[in-house]
Scaffold this active site. Sequence first.
Site, PDB file in Angstrom:
ATOM      1  N   LYS A   1       0.856  -1.185   0.000  1.00 11.89           N
ATOM      2  CA  LYS A   1       0.000   0.000   0.000  1.00 11.89           C
ATOM      3  C   LYS A   1       0.891   1.232   0.000  1.00 11.89           C
ATOM      4  CE  LYS A   1      -4.106   1.767   2.393  1.00 11.89           C
ATOM      5  NZ  LYS A   1      -5.058   1.480   3.512  1.00 11.89           N
TER       6      LYS A   1
ATOM      7  N   ASP B   1     -14.092   1.680  11.186  1.00 13.61           N
ATOM      8  CA  ASP B   1     -14.615   1.778   9.815  1.00 13.61           C
ATOM      9  C   ASP B   1     -14.888   0.386   9.265  1.00 13.61           C
ATOM     10  OD1 ASP B   1     -15.542   2.984   7.512  1.00 13.61           O
ATOM     11  OD2 ASP B   1     -13.556   3.200   6.615  1.00 13.61           O
TER      12      ASP B   1
END
Length: 296
Positions: free
Chosen positions: A42, A133
């Site tokens: 990432k 989240d």
Amino acid sequence: MALLPGTILGERYVIDGVLGRGGFATVYAARHAQLASEHAIKVLHAGADEAARSRLLGEGRIQARLNHPNVVRVTDVVELPYGVGLVMDTIHGETLRARLNRGRVPLGEAQALGEGLIRGVAAAHALGLVHRDLKPENVLVDRDGVPKVIDFGIARGEDQSGQTQSGVGMGTPGYMAPEAYHDVATAGPPADVFGLGVILYELLSGQRPFSERAPWMRQLEEARQAAWTPLSALSPGLPQTLIDAVHAALSPHAADRPPDAGRLLACWLGQAAPAPVQDATTITLELGASVVALPE
């Protein structure tokens, strides 16, 4: 601009292609130059500010602490001219959202996915970490059907204030607990339990309890109502233990939900009964002079 195949990061990882792209980072397929092992990296977009860099590093530190089969593991960090990259295990499979979009999930599969998902979040809660989240897009399902939680980018530890300013909402409408709309920075494990409840509801019924476009409550003060249909009406024949666990997780009052994912897991497995809500048939949320009645 995306990194080209063949680009070498950290002198040991070779980029093979793009796996996905988000708002502030891109995830690349990569391999270790010497070991030939597969990885996902990432990488922050060029031009990302210091806050984004700090958030990505915080995400890496959290996932590196979570050595659990239901959490995607971060194994390394590479420094870049404009930021950092998180090196993670490669998961061959699909997101839970993609699985839900392919059609109704059979009960046995839903039970297994739900259990694994709850176990992954329970591991975080056991370390004092709150995800904040949870949604199907942040769960990967590998080829063996094992769910793995990802993206702890706005997570926080119970012993730290986190990176989110108090009084500011972050997260995904339709999955956020009422208290998270009010102040996500102080939302604790019960907020994750609420998000799990929404995902479990989808797994068992094939539909969402709350609309993402019109979330059932923007803030506690608004006292907006959006009724959700009891699972027993959508999926007749479901085990009562699963229904009770999901309904308890969706309570608007944090104190009425299982206090963390570990307790929710016990309810899901039928090893413990969820705490009783305010009424057997109606959950009532009192906000000053306003009263909102929601079906259980």
